[in-house]
Design a protein around this motif. Structure first.
Motif, PDB file in Angstrom:
ATOM      1  N   ALA A   1       0.834  -1.205   0.000  1.00 22.86           N
ATOM      2  CA  ALA A   1       0.000   0.000   0.000  1.00 22.86           C
ATOM      3  C   ALA A   1       0.865   1.250   0.000  1.00 22.86           C
ATOM      4  CB  ALA A   1      -0.933  -0.006   1.215  1.00 22.86           C
ATOM      5  N   THR A   2       1.919   1.219   0.811  1.00 26.13           N
ATOM      6  CA  THR A   2       2.820   2.380   0.854  1.00 26.13           C
ATOM      7  C   THR A   2       3.509   2.595  -0.494  1.00 26.13           C
ATOM      8  OG1 THR A   2       3.233   2.011   3.207  1.00 26.13           O
ATOM      9  CG2 THR A   2       4.843   3.348   2.002  1.00 26.13           C
TER      10      THR A   2
ATOM     11  N   THR B   1       1.039   3.975  -3.094  1.00 26.23           N
ATOM     12  CA  THR B   1       0.691   5.356  -2.756  1.00 26.23           C
ATOM     13  C   THR B   1       1.816   6.307  -3.154  1.00 26.23           C
ATOM     14  OG1 THR B   1      -0.659   4.594  -0.896  1.00 26.23           O
ATOM     15  CG2 THR B   1       0.034   6.895  -0.874  1.00 26.23           C
TER      16      THR B   1
ATOM     17  N   THR C   1      -6.712  10.819  -0.335  1.00 28.27           N
ATOM     18  CA  THR C   1      -6.075   9.628  -0.903  1.00 28.27           C
ATOM     19  C   THR C   1      -6.927   8.416  -0.573  1.00 28.27           C
ATOM     20  OG1 THR C   1      -3.867  10.587  -0.612  1.00 28.27           O
ATOM     21  CG2 THR C   1      -3.999   8.195  -0.890  1.00 28.27           C
TER      22      THR C   1
ATOM     23  N   ILE D   1      -6.840   4.255  -0.418  1.00 24.92           N
ATOM     24  CA  ILE D   1      -6.032   3.028  -0.437  1.00 24.92           C
ATOM     25  C   ILE D   1      -6.988   1.873  -0.151  1.00 24.92           C
ATOM     26  CG2 ILE D   1      -4.132   1.764   0.635  1.00 24.92           C
ATOM     27  CD1 ILE D   1      -2.951   4.441   1.486  1.00 24.92           C
ATOM     28  N   GLU D   2      -7.021   0.902  -1.058  1.00 23.54           N
ATOM     29  CA  GLU D   2      -7.959  -0.206  -0.879  1.00 23.54           C
ATOM     30  C   GLU D   2      -7.481  -1.439  -1.632  1.00 23.54           C
ATOM     31  OE1 GLU D   2     -11.732   0.573  -2.611  1.00 23.54           O
ATOM     32  OE2 GLU D   2     -10.882   1.202  -4.537  1.00 23.54           O
TER      33      GLU D   2
ATOM     34  N   THR E   1      -4.032  -4.442  -4.815  1.00 27.12           N
ATOM     35  CA  THR E   1      -3.894  -3.393  -3.804  1.00 27.12           C
ATOM     36  C   THR E   1      -3.615  -2.102  -4.564  1.00 27.12           C
ATOM     37  OG1 THR E   1      -3.025  -4.906  -2.132  1.00 27.12           O
ATOM     38  CG2 THR E   1      -2.536  -2.575  -1.847  1.00 27.12           C
ATOM     39  N   ARG E   2      -4.471  -1.098  -4.370  1.00 28.77           N
ATOM     40  CA  ARG E   2      -4.389   0.103  -5.207  1.00 28.77           C
ATOM     41  C   ARG E   2      -4.470   1.359  -4.347  1.00 28.77           C
ATOM     42  NH1 ARG E   2      -9.859  -0.097  -8.646  1.00 28.77           N
ATOM     43  NH2 ARG E   2      -8.938  -2.106  -9.251  1.00 28.77           N
ATOM     44  N   ALA E   3      -3.974   2.463  -4.954  1.00 25.91           N
ATOM     45  CA  ALA E   3      -4.063   3.788  -4.341  1.00 25.91           C
ATOM     46  C   ALA E   3      -4.543   4.772  -5.400  1.00 25.91           C
ATOM     47  CB  ALA E   3      -2.717   4.223  -3.774  1.00 25.91           C
TER      48      ALA E   3
ATOM     49  N   SER F   1      -4.420   6.387 -10.416  1.00 23.32           N
ATOM     50  CA  SER F   1      -4.530   5.144  -9.632  1.00 23.32           C
ATOM     51  C   SER F   1      -3.382   4.215 -10.009  1.00 23.32           C
ATOM     52  CB  SER F   1      -5.872   4.447  -9.901  1.00 23.32           C
ATOM     53  OG  SER F   1      -5.923   3.206  -9.230  1.00 23.32           O
TER      54      SER F   1
END
Length: 464
Positions: A44-45, A48, A123, A125-126, A136-138, A153
């Protein structure tokens, strides 16, 4: 095949094994969950950071401002996706209409996923299952003068997150598995130690052994004391407590700290064998026997038994006293018989005056001797003993007299004790003078002095 109950060591090993398995299982599950969370947080980091970096570039801002954003952004976004090793980078309008996508057929369609927060400048994050599968996307906004001009995205497929997790798991689980191995080894060592200490017995056998131990310990009439290799009392029965007058907290203390005589305490804690060694303790005469308890050739304890000989010693003293008095009476009877025979013979020879004179002189001498002894020794039993011993000495060719200054008041000491002690001393003295050659003086002198609470009995002789 019938199998008996498991030993205590087996039960301990089973319980320890179950605890180890449970702890290790919990640790492994916890490690797996933490590793999964760390990998997902890292993914996730990463997406992002990549999304924000792409959204902040001039190429994206200029591409969104151009008449044909899709054409302007396509090459740049593809180079960025390959450089960042992500699975997709989608640039879209503020309303969510795609300008770029790995699948060209989906360009121009509405983005699948949550974009509300990004549209408001935040932002998103999901983990979402979109057109390319679970990922896993941001989603971040493209800001120009604090105004949202588009959205970016960036996502990574869950399969790649799983691969990363698979690579991370050995590092996360290895400490748990090592701990499991150490714990299993420790459980085995503990189980072996318990087996050795319990001699491989099961719970029923240990309970039976304990019951028998308690029954025997309190049923025996002898005192029993067991000390360990450091001299500390481990087992003591009721009779031993009574004979030695031990305190209630004697168990666990060193024998030297129980207020016993040093030689008796040393015997209780020693490592040598003793048989019927007499000891005086608390006014009692004890016969003490001890032996070393060994296990596998190593001394582990000392077992000591105590027998009370006080009553037997008292009875023996009384018997000795009675024997001494009987011997004295026998000597007097023998002496009287000799005198009577002399008187009768003188009468038969027609010399009655000589018979009367002989009898009168012997009677007076005997009375004076008896009165002198009775005056010096006021206890009748003691006086009778000395008078009888005088006759016994005369039979053996010796004289027994009482010192003119001797004086023993009645009641200072028990008569039996004085008769026993004085009788033994006189017998020893008579035996000593009896070995003197003929013509030598054979005399025994008895003295008794009393001052305050001290009584001194002295028997002197002319023997060697």
């Amino acid at each position: 095949m019938f199998r008996g109950p498991r030993s205590v060591a087996s039960h301990v090993l089973i319980v320890l094994g179950a605890v180890v398995a449970l702890v290790v299982a919990v640790a492994l599950v916890t490690a797996y969950v933490q590793a999964t969370r760390l990998v997902e947080d890292a993914a996730a980091t990463r997406v992002t950071d990549v999304a924000r970096a792409i959204a902040s570039t001039d190429d994206v801002r200029e591409g969104l401002a151009s008449p044909d954003p899709a054409s302007e952004l396509r090459d740049f976004i593809e180079r960025g996706r390959q450089a960042t090793q992500t699975d997709f980078i989608v640039v879209m309008s503020p309303d969510g209409i795609r300008y770029t996508h790995p699948n060209p057929d989906l360009i121009g369609q509405h983005f699948l996923g949550t974009i509300a927060d990004a549209q408001a400048g935040g932002t998103v994050i999901e983990q979402y299952t979109g057109t390319l599968g679970p990922s896993t996307r941001a989603v971040v906004p493209v800001l120009v003068d604090n105004e949202v001009k588009g959205l970016v995205s960036v996502g990574i497929h869950q399969s790649r997150v799983g691969e990363q997790l698979t690579r991370t798991l050995p590092q996360a689980l290895l400490p748990g598995l090592a701990a499991a191995g150490v714990a299993t080894l420790g459980a085995a060592v503990v189980g072996q130690r318990v087996r050795r200490q319990t001699l491989g017995l099961n719970a029923t056998e240990l309970r039976r052994l304990h019951d028998h131990h308690e029954a025997v310990l309190h049923a025996v009439r002898e005192g029993l004391v067991i000390t360990d290799e450091k001299g500390r009392v481990q087992v003591v029965n009721d009779e031993a407590r009574r004979l030695l007058d031990l305190p209630p907290d004697a168990v666990g203390r060193e024998a030297s700290d129980l207020g016993l005589a040093p030689d008796l305490a040393a015997l209780l804690a020693g490592r040598e064998q003793h048989v019927d060694v007499p000891h005086a303790s608390g006014g009692r005469v004890l016969l003490v026997s001890s032996d070393v308890v060994q296990r596998q050739g190593r001394a582990v304890a000392t077992l000591t038994t105590l027998r009370d000989r006080t009553e037997l010693e008292a009875l023996t003293g009384r018997l000795n006293t009675t024997q001494s008095l009987a011997d004295a009476l026998h000597a007097q009877a023998h002496e009287a018989a000799n005198r009577l025979h002399t008187v009768v013979t003188l009468i038969e020879l027609g010399r009655p005056d000589d018979a009367v004179a002989f009898a009168t002189d012997e009677l007076r001498a005997s009375q004076r001797h008896g009165e002198a002894i009775a005056a010096a020794l006021e206890d009748p039993a003691v006086a009778a003993l000395v008078i009888g011993k005088s006759s016994q000495a005369a039979e053996r060719g010796a004289t027994l007299d009482v010192d003119p200054d001797a004086h023993l008041p009645a009641g200072l000491l028990p008569s039996g004790a004085v008769v026993t002690i004085l009788g033994n001393l006189i017998d020893n003295a008579l035996d000593a003078v009896a070995g003197q050659p003929g013509g030598s003086e054979k005399a025994v002198l008895v003295d008794a002095q009393a001052s305050d609470s001290v009584v001194t009995l002295t028997v002197a002789d002319t023997g060697p």
